[in-house]
Write a protein that holds these residues in place. Structure first.
Motif, short mmCIF file in Angstrom:
data_model
loop_
_atom_site.label_atom_id
_atom_site.label_comp_id
_atom_site.label_asym_id
_atom_site.label_seq_id
_atom_site.Cartn_x
_atom_site.Cartn_y
_atom_site.Cartn_z
N SER A 146 -0.33 -1.78 -3.54
CA SER A 146 0.63 -2.60 -2.69
C SER A 146 1.20 -4.07 -3.04
N GLY A 174 3.58 -4.09 -5.56
CA GLY A 174 4.82 -3.56 -5.09
C GLY A 174 5.33 -2.41 -5.22
N THR A 230 4.54 0.86 -0.26
CA THR A 230 4.52 0.08 1.07
C THR A 230 3.86 0.77 1.92
N ALA A 231 3.61 0.12 3.21
CA ALA A 231 2.71 0.70 4.35
C ALA A 231 3.33 0.43 5.57
N ARG A 232 3.30 1.25 6.61
CA ARG A 232 3.60 1.11 7.80
C ARG A 232 2.81 1.74 8.71
N TYR A 275 1.62 5.45 3.77
CA TYR A 275 1.75 4.69 2.49
C TYR A 275 3.11 5.66 2.00
N ARG A 276 3.93 5.02 1.13
CA ARG A 276 5.18 5.36 0.59
C ARG A 276 5.05 4.65 -0.88
N ASP A 330 7.11 3.01 -3.61
CA ASP A 330 8.37 2.23 -3.70
C ASP A 330 8.99 2.77 -4.84
N ARG A 357 11.33 -0.37 -6.77
CA ARG A 357 10.10 -0.80 -7.65
C ARG A 357 9.97 -0.32 -8.97
#
Length: 126
Positions: free
Chosen positions: A57, A60, A63-65, A73-74, A76, A79
């Motif tokens: 993370s 970069g 990403t986390a939501r 987590y996904r 990116d 990036r």
């Protein structure tokens, strides 16, 4: 892209578990995976997985939501694209024929599915 974020991303991926995590998340795009599922699939203790996900993370690369009690987590991919573009900028000193095999090897393995328009064409048997 500046050199420092590239170094950070490459350093994050230069560890076997983190590389496995990133590759797993790429496979599960665009939905992502909850942290607990990532840990379960890769057979890594959750506290250790949290540390790995934090490194990715900060680099970069993921990403986390928060979704309810889970953190999903996904990867990116933008990036990753930026890092790859940085590495390939000025590839082969302006001689693209040298880089053709490299570029072809990183082309998507699964092209986007074509959407059908209207009714499906039916062949007649003559």
């Amino acid at each position: 892209m500046e050199i420092e974020p590239v170094i950070l991303a490459l350093a994050a991926l230069a560890q076997a578990t983190r590389l496995d995590v990133f590759r797993l998340l790429v496979k599960h795009e665009p939905e992502g995976l909850p942290a607990g599922e990532v840990a379960r699939v890769l057979v890594v203790p959750q506290n250790t997985m949290s540390a790995h996900l934090a490194v990715l993370s900060r680099a970069g690369l993921v990403t986390a939501r928060r979704t309810g009690r889970s953190i999903v987590y996904r990867a990116d991919l933008a990036r990753l694209q930026a890092v790859m573009s940085f590495l390939l900028t000025d590839c082969c000193d302006g001689r693209p024929e040298i880089c053709t095999a490299l570029i072809e090897s990183i082309s998507p393995c699964c092209p986007p599915k074509q959407k059908r328009k209207g009714k499906a064409h039916v062949r007649s048997h003559v």
